[in-house]
Scaffold this active site. Structure first.
Site, PDB file in Angstrom:
ATOM      1  N   SER A 112      16.166  67.491  44.216  1.00  0.00           N
ATOM      2  CA  SER A 112      15.035  67.355  45.120  1.00  0.00           C
ATOM      3  C   SER A 112      13.931  68.310  44.724  1.00  0.00           C
ATOM      4  O   SER A 112      14.158  69.316  44.055  1.00  0.00           O
ATOM      5  CB  SER A 112      15.474  67.634  46.558  1.00  0.00           C
ATOM      6  OG  SER A 112      16.586  66.840  46.908  1.00  0.00           O
ATOM      7  N   HIS A 117      -0.596  69.884  44.847  1.00  0.00           N
ATOM      8  CA  HIS A 117      -1.707  70.061  43.916  1.00  0.00           C
ATOM      9  C   HIS A 117      -3.001  70.009  44.724  1.00  0.00           C
ATOM     10  O   HIS A 117      -3.129  69.209  45.653  1.00  0.00           O
ATOM     11  CB  HIS A 117      -1.721  68.961  42.849  1.00  0.00           C
ATOM     12  CG  HIS A 117      -0.446  68.840  42.084  1.00  0.00           C
ATOM     13  ND1 HIS A 117      -0.139  69.644  41.014  1.00  0.00           N
ATOM     14  CD2 HIS A 117       0.622  68.021  42.257  1.00  0.00           C
ATOM     15  CE1 HIS A 117       1.053  69.322  40.547  1.00  0.00           C
ATOM     16  NE2 HIS A 117       1.537  68.335  41.293  1.00  0.00           N
ATOM     17  N   CYS A 140      17.218  64.083  48.314  1.00  0.00           N
ATOM     18  CA  CYS A 140      18.386  63.214  48.317  1.00  0.00           C
ATOM     19  C   CYS A 140      19.389  63.819  49.288  1.00  0.00           C
ATOM     20  O   CYS A 140      19.726  64.990  49.175  1.00  0.00           O
ATOM     21  CB  CYS A 140      19.018  63.120  46.935  1.00  0.00           C
ATOM     22  SG  CYS A 140      18.003  62.293  45.705  1.00  0.00           S
TER      23      CYS A 140
END
Length: 264
Positions: A112, A117, A140
């Protein structure tokens, strides 16, 4: 939804991604440069790391590695890899309700990541400046990254937010039956607290059969002084205030609807 008894690990991948936008009007080139410098410093790599680290705490993830970078002339990015943490699935709350702000929630995660950004930008004509941050929380396991949604929206106060949530893959129960989602969800909005809902106009576009959910948010209240950088509205004429207000509203609606709006 009834608790599933799984065969092995929960292999569903749950991805929450969203863009947040902050809009500003800067009258002169100096003010535009000042806004970009201000917002770039406000959301530098160190601050973003703090926000994402707290996000890991909320969903109960173990941090394996942090990669962060500030860019020239502006922008920053942070990526955190997280690992699974043993958990009793019976302790996981899968119900459809707002997540904590923040509160410890134990998670079971593997392969994971959490990343962000930033994209500050301005145009030399028109005086408009925008700041965009792209955030993705992908896990997950038995818990949904939607549990971190409240915290992230509060930390990144925004004029416009677009959110996507998708569940991919499948997991098997002990009888070999495939399950393509392991929790109930009708709308991303059900995972938001009332104070967030009161601030934004929101619309959903969901594809339930594909386990794809999309919500767009536009701030309800418009106060010109919150959009001016180093200029007070009272310093402007009534006509100037109207022109700037119309310009800002057009910009916000175009971003919200994802298309250019012709001038009338």
């Amino acid at each position: 939804m009834k608790k599933l008894k799984l065969h092995g690990f929960n292999n569903l991948t749950k991805s929450l991604s969203f863009c947040i936008y902050d809009i500003c009007y800067a009258k002169t080139a100096e003010e535009r440069d000042g806004y970009i410098a201000y917002i770039d410093e406000l959301y530098n790599a160190n601050r973003l790391t703090e926000i994402l680290t707290e996000t890991c705490s909320i969903i109960g993830a173990n941090i394996l590695n942090i990669a962060r970078q500030d860019y020239e002339p502006q922008g920053a990015s942070v990526t955190i890899l997280v690992s699974e943490e043993p958990v009793d699935p019976k302790l996981i709350d899968q119900t459809e309700h707002p997540g904590p702000l923040p509160e410890t929630v134990v998670a079971h995660l593997d392969k994971s990541h959490i990343c962000v950004h930033t994209y500050p930008e301005s145009h030399p004509e028109g005086g408009l400046c925008t700041f965009r941050a792209d955030i993705e929380v992908s896990t997950c396991g038995v818990i949904s990254p939607l549990k971190a949604l409240n915290y992230l929206i509060h930390q990144l106060e925004s004029d416009i937010v677009t959110i996507d949530y998708r569940v991919r893959g499948f997991t098997r129960d002990i009888n070999g039956m495939k399950h393509f989602i392991d929790h109930e969800i009708n709308s991303i909005q059900n995972f938001m607290s009332d104070d967030i809902k009161s601030l934004y106009d929101m619309v959903d576009v969901n594809v339930y059969q594909e386990n794809i959910f999309h919500t767009k948010m536009l701030l309800k209240e418009f106060d010109l002084k919150h959009y001016m950088f180093h200029t007070r509205p009272e310093e402007l004429t009534a006509e100037e205030r109207k022109v700037i207000t119309d310009l800002l509203w057009k910009e916000m609606r175009e971003i919200y609807y994802g298309r250019n709006i012709p001038a009338v």
